[in-house]
Motif scaffolding. Structure first.
Motif, PDB file in Angstrom:
ATOM      1  N   PRO A 129       0.832  -1.370  -0.103  1.00 50.48           N
ATOM      2  CA  PRO A 129      -0.211   0.058   0.062  1.00 50.48           C
ATOM      3  C   PRO A 129       0.893   1.136   0.102  1.00 50.48           C
ATOM      4  CG  PRO A 129      -0.786  -1.523   1.736  1.00 50.48           C
ATOM      5  CD  PRO A 129       0.342  -2.002   1.089  1.00 50.48           C
ATOM      6  N   LYS A 130       1.956   1.245   0.628  1.00 58.97           N
ATOM      7  CA  LYS A 130       2.679   2.674   0.653  1.00 58.97           C
ATOM      8  C   LYS A 130       3.183   2.723  -0.739  1.00 58.97           C
ATOM      9  CE  LYS A 130       6.503   4.857   3.346  1.00 58.97           C
ATOM     10  NZ  LYS A 130       6.093   6.023   3.001  1.00 58.97           N
ATOM     11  N   ALA A 131       3.840   1.771  -1.226  1.00 58.12           N
ATOM     12  CA  ALA A 131       4.625   1.905  -2.546  1.00 58.12           C
ATOM     13  C   ALA A 131       3.374   2.408  -3.538  1.00 58.12           C
ATOM     14  CB  ALA A 131       5.045   0.785  -3.131  1.00 58.12           C
ATOM     15  N   SER A 132       2.345   2.096  -3.579  1.00 56.27           N
ATOM     16  CA  SER A 132       1.257   2.236  -4.319  1.00 56.27           C
ATOM     17  C   SER A 132       0.701   3.659  -4.031  1.00 56.27           C
ATOM     18  CB  SER A 132      -0.117   1.341  -4.052  1.00 56.27           C
ATOM     19  OG  SER A 132      -1.310   1.912  -4.954  1.00 56.27           O
ATOM     20  N   ARG A 133       0.657   4.261  -2.878  1.00 59.41           N
ATOM     21  CA  ARG A 133       0.330   5.657  -2.421  1.00 59.41           C
ATOM     22  C   ARG A 133       1.400   6.550  -3.053  1.00 59.41           C
ATOM     23  NH1 ARG A 133      -3.271   9.676  -1.349  1.00 59.41           N
ATOM     24  NH2 ARG A 133      -2.412  10.820   0.297  1.00 59.41           N
ATOM     25  N   ASP A 134       2.762   6.192  -3.083  1.00 54.75           N
ATOM     26  CA  ASP A 134       3.899   6.753  -3.357  1.00 54.75           C
ATOM     27  C   ASP A 134       3.732   6.999  -5.076  1.00 54.75           C
ATOM     28  OD1 ASP A 134       4.608   7.152  -0.898  1.00 54.75           O
ATOM     29  OD2 ASP A 134       6.173   5.869  -1.205  1.00 54.75           O
ATOM     30  N   LYS A 135       3.415   5.879  -5.577  1.00 57.00           N
ATOM     31  CA  LYS A 135       3.272   5.999  -7.058  1.00 57.00           C
ATOM     32  C   LYS A 135       2.082   6.760  -7.468  1.00 57.00           C
ATOM     33  CE  LYS A 135       2.685   2.823 -10.865  1.00 57.00           C
ATOM     34  NZ  LYS A 135       2.289   1.422 -11.460  1.00 57.00           N
ATOM     35  N   LEU A 136       0.947   6.834  -6.924  1.00 52.53           N
ATOM     36  CA  LEU A 136      -0.277   7.666  -6.856  1.00 52.53           C
ATOM     37  C   LEU A 136       0.034   9.080  -6.789  1.00 52.53           C
ATOM     38  CD1 LEU A 136      -3.425   8.218  -7.665  1.00 52.53           C
ATOM     39  CD2 LEU A 136      -3.487   7.832  -5.217  1.00 52.53           C
ATOM     40  N   LEU A 137       1.039   9.373  -5.937  1.00 54.24           N
ATOM     41  CA  LEU A 137       1.441  10.853  -5.598  1.00 54.24           C
ATOM     42  C   LEU A 137       2.336  11.339  -6.679  1.00 54.24           C
ATOM     43  CD1 LEU A 137       1.715  10.863  -1.636  1.00 54.24           C
ATOM     44  CD2 LEU A 137      -0.136  11.996  -3.018  1.00 54.24           C
ATOM     45  N   ALA A 138       3.285  10.471  -6.965  1.00 52.59           N
ATOM     46  CA  ALA A 138       4.030  10.708  -8.251  1.00 52.59           C
ATOM     47  C   ALA A 138       3.451  11.055  -9.659  1.00 52.59           C
ATOM     48  CB  ALA A 138       5.161   9.719  -8.333  1.00 52.59           C
ATOM     49  N   GLU A 139       2.481  10.154  -9.830  1.00 55.97           N
ATOM     50  CA  GLU A 139       1.596  10.360 -10.946  1.00 55.97           C
ATOM     51  C   GLU A 139       0.658  11.578 -10.903  1.00 55.97           C
ATOM     52  OE1 GLU A 139      -0.912   6.808 -11.254  1.00 55.97           O
ATOM     53  OE2 GLU A 139       0.882   5.696 -11.965  1.00 55.97           O
ATOM     54  N   GLN A 140      -0.011  11.983  -9.751  1.00 57.07           N
ATOM     55  CA  GLN A 140      -0.376  13.036  -9.841  1.00 57.07           C
ATOM     56  C   GLN A 140       0.493  14.482  -9.781  1.00 57.07           C
ATOM     57  OE1 GLN A 140      -2.343  12.757  -5.728  1.00 57.07           O
ATOM     58  NE2 GLN A 140      -4.039  11.812  -6.587  1.00 57.07           N
ATOM     59  N   ASP A 141       1.542  14.408  -9.484  1.00 57.89           N
ATOM     60  CA  ASP A 141       2.661  15.322  -9.490  1.00 57.89           C
ATOM     61  C   ASP A 141       2.822  15.715 -10.991  1.00 57.89           C
ATOM     62  OD1 ASP A 141       2.679  16.266  -7.053  1.00 57.89           O
ATOM     63  OD2 ASP A 141       4.473  15.037  -6.576  1.00 57.89           O
ATOM     64  N   GLU A 142       3.051  14.654 -11.644  1.00 56.46           N
ATOM     65  CA  GLU A 142       3.244  14.668 -13.142  1.00 56.46           C
ATOM     66  C   GLU A 142       2.158  15.223 -14.009  1.00 56.46           C
ATOM     67  OE1 GLU A 142       4.635  10.760 -14.681  1.00 56.46           O
ATOM     68  OE2 GLU A 142       6.077  10.518 -13.213  1.00 56.46           O
ATOM     69  N   GLU A 143       0.833  14.649 -13.531  1.00 56.04           N
ATOM     70  CA  GLU A 143      -0.199  15.416 -14.251  1.00 56.04           C
ATOM     71  C   GLU A 143      -0.369  16.971 -13.973  1.00 56.04           C
ATOM     72  OE1 GLU A 143      -3.672  15.552 -16.456  1.00 56.04           O
ATOM     73  OE2 GLU A 143      -1.966  13.870 -16.366  1.00 56.04           O
ATOM     74  N   ALA A 144      -0.077  17.413 -12.878  1.00 54.76           N
ATOM     75  CA  ALA A 144      -0.322  18.499 -12.424  1.00 54.76           C
ATOM     76  C   ALA A 144       0.735  19.514 -13.215  1.00 54.76           C
ATOM     77  CB  ALA A 144      -0.034  18.732 -10.874  1.00 54.76           C
ATOM     78  N   GLN A 145       1.918  19.098 -13.393  1.00 56.60           N
ATOM     79  CA  GLN A 145       3.092  19.654 -14.190  1.00 56.60           C
ATOM     80  C   GLN A 145       2.688  19.920 -15.715  1.00 56.60           C
ATOM     81  OE1 GLN A 145       5.874  20.915 -13.220  1.00 56.60           O
ATOM     82  NE2 GLN A 145       5.411  20.593 -11.028  1.00 56.60           N
ATOM     83  N   ARG A 146       2.205  18.677 -16.198  1.00 54.57           N
ATOM     84  CA  ARG A 146       1.593  18.607 -17.665  1.00 54.57           C
ATOM     85  C   ARG A 146       0.581  19.554 -17.850  1.00 54.57           C
ATOM     86  NH1 ARG A 146      -2.368  16.798 -20.777  1.00 54.57           N
ATOM     87  NH2 ARG A 146      -3.413  15.994 -19.028  1.00 54.57           N
ATOM     88  N   ARG A 147      -0.462  19.611 -16.763  1.00 55.45           N
ATOM     89  CA  ARG A 147      -1.523  20.713 -16.982  1.00 55.45           C
ATOM     90  C   ARG A 147      -0.875  22.151 -16.816  1.00 55.45           C
ATOM     91  NH1 ARG A 147      -7.136  18.341 -14.232  1.00 55.45           N
ATOM     92  NH2 ARG A 147      -6.890  16.446 -15.404  1.00 55.45           N
ATOM     93  N   MET A 148       0.066  22.406 -15.973  1.00 54.40           N
ATOM     94  CA  MET A 148       0.638  23.870 -16.025  1.00 54.40           C
ATOM     95  C   MET A 148       1.367  24.080 -16.938  1.00 54.40           C
ATOM     96  SD  MET A 148       2.142  24.084 -11.895  1.00 54.40           S
ATOM     97  CE  MET A 148       2.854  25.623 -12.390  1.00 54.40           C
ATOM     98  N   ALA A 149       2.070  23.167 -17.763  1.00 57.14           N
ATOM     99  CA  ALA A 149       2.705  23.437 -18.924  1.00 57.14           C
ATOM    100  C   ALA A 149       1.956  23.772 -20.167  1.00 57.14           C
ATOM    101  CB  ALA A 149       3.614  22.229 -19.336  1.00 57.14           C
ATOM    102  N   LEU A 150       0.589  23.194 -20.135  1.00 55.24           N
ATOM    103  CA  LEU A 150      -0.214  23.567 -21.180  1.00 55.24           C
ATOM    104  C   LEU A 150      -0.772  24.854 -21.037  1.00 55.24           C
ATOM    105  CD1 LEU A 150      -2.460  20.131 -21.486  1.00 55.24           C
ATOM    106  CD2 LEU A 150      -0.781  21.066 -23.202  1.00 55.24           C
ATOM    107  N   LEU A 151      -1.103  25.372 -19.756  1.00 54.93           N
ATOM    108  CA  LEU A 151      -1.443  26.691 -19.503  1.00 54.93           C
ATOM    109  C   LEU A 151      -0.479  27.540 -19.557  1.00 54.93           C
ATOM    110  CD1 LEU A 151      -3.714  25.723 -16.308  1.00 54.93           C
ATOM    111  CD2 LEU A 151      -4.527  26.174 -18.589  1.00 54.93           C
ATOM    112  N   ASP A 152       0.713  27.419 -19.189  1.00 58.71           N
ATOM    113  CA  ASP A 152       1.649  28.573 -18.959  1.00 58.71           C
ATOM    114  C   ASP A 152       2.973  27.904 -19.184  1.00 58.71           C
ATOM    115  OD1 ASP A 152       3.109  30.854 -18.855  1.00 58.71           O
ATOM    116  OD2 ASP A 152       2.572  31.408 -16.813  1.00 58.71           O
ATOM    117  N   PRO A 153       3.701  27.666 -20.336  1.00 59.18           N
ATOM    118  CA  PRO A 153       4.855  26.995 -20.290  1.00 59.18           C
ATOM    119  C   PRO A 153       6.072  27.548 -19.620  1.00 59.18           C
ATOM    120  CG  PRO A 153       4.063  27.700 -22.685  1.00 59.18           C
ATOM    121  CD  PRO A 153       3.124  27.902 -21.497  1.00 59.18           C
ATOM    122  N   TYR A 154       5.950  29.009 -19.576  1.00 62.40           N
ATOM    123  CA  TYR A 154       7.199  29.708 -18.967  1.00 62.40           C
ATOM    124  C   TYR A 154       7.109  29.550 -17.406  1.00 62.40           C
ATOM    125  CZ  TYR A 154       7.888  31.552 -23.749  1.00 62.40           C
ATOM    126  OH  TYR A 154       8.004  31.412 -24.730  1.00 62.40           O
ATOM    127  N   ALA A 155       5.747  29.251 -16.651  1.00 64.01           N
ATOM    128  CA  ALA A 155       5.998  29.010 -15.420  1.00 64.01           C
ATOM    129  C   ALA A 155       6.696  27.741 -14.960  1.00 64.01           C
ATOM    130  CB  ALA A 155       4.441  29.022 -15.002  1.00 64.01           C
TER     131      ALA A 155
END
Length: 192
Positions: A129-155
């Motif tokens: 469960p701990k590894a699964s939770r860490d993996k989920l948090l990493a995937e959410q961070d990557e998704e947030a970075q991808r969405r930020m890049a779509l909105l403002d690549p310079y940010a």
């Protein structure tokens, strides 16, 4: 004198029932198993098999633990190390059918009452469960970075440079580089 056809069928059915009862194996008849049996119904159907599996798991676990103790004793004597046989975790898993829809429903109802890791531990297909939770948090961070890049690549670029400066990875950009970057950002925002 031979048995008639119906008597032969009844004899075979009785023999099958007796064999299954003596071995503790569940006999899955269509009247016992509905289209989608609940978790409780599955546990009742496989009750005897579950008890026998538990007894065998205990016996095999004791035998394995004893063999590991002997093996680590021999390795400790040969290599003059101190390996601990109790550090080896022996884990058996039963191949019991589970109603996954019911399990997921139970876990979702426990939101707010148990931690995320404890809820994940209740699911039979999640091993760590701990590894699964860490993996989920990493995937959410990557998704947030991808969405930020779509909105403002310079940010994203600015955030990465700030992170490098904090880590001491590179020198902070000079005044000329900052002026150029802000001019480029203004041009991008104005649509030029």
């Amino acid at each position: 004198m031979g048995l008639t056809r119906p008597a032969r069928g009844n004899t075979i059915n009785r023999l099958i029932e007796t064999l299954l009862d003596q071995s503790g194996t569940p006999h899955l008849r269509p009247d016992q198993v509905a289209t989608a049996p609940s978790g409780i119904a599955l546990k009742i159907i496989f009750y005897h098999a579950d008890i026998m599996a538990g007894i065998k798991m205990r016996n095999y676990g004791l035998g394995l633990r004893n063999r590991i103790r002997i093996l680590t004793g021999m390795l400790n004597a040969k290599y003059r190390k101190q390996w601990d046989y109790q550090a080896v975790d022996i884990k058996f898993s039963k191949n019991m059918p589970v109603n996954l829809v019911e399990m997921v429903d139970i876990v979702t109802k426990l939101v707010g009452q148990l931690s995320h890791e404890e809820r994940l531990a209740l699911l039979p297909f999640v091993d760590d469960p701990k590894a699964s939770r860490d993996k989920l948090l990493a995937e959410q961070d990557e998704e947030a970075q991808r969405r930020m890049a779509l909105l403002d690549p310079y940010a994203i670029e600015t955030a990465e440079e700030d992170k490098q400066v904090e880590e001491g990875g590179s020198d902070p950009p000079g005044d000329a580089a900052l002026a150029e970057k802000s001019a480029t950002k203004k041009n991008w925002n104005s649509g030029s």
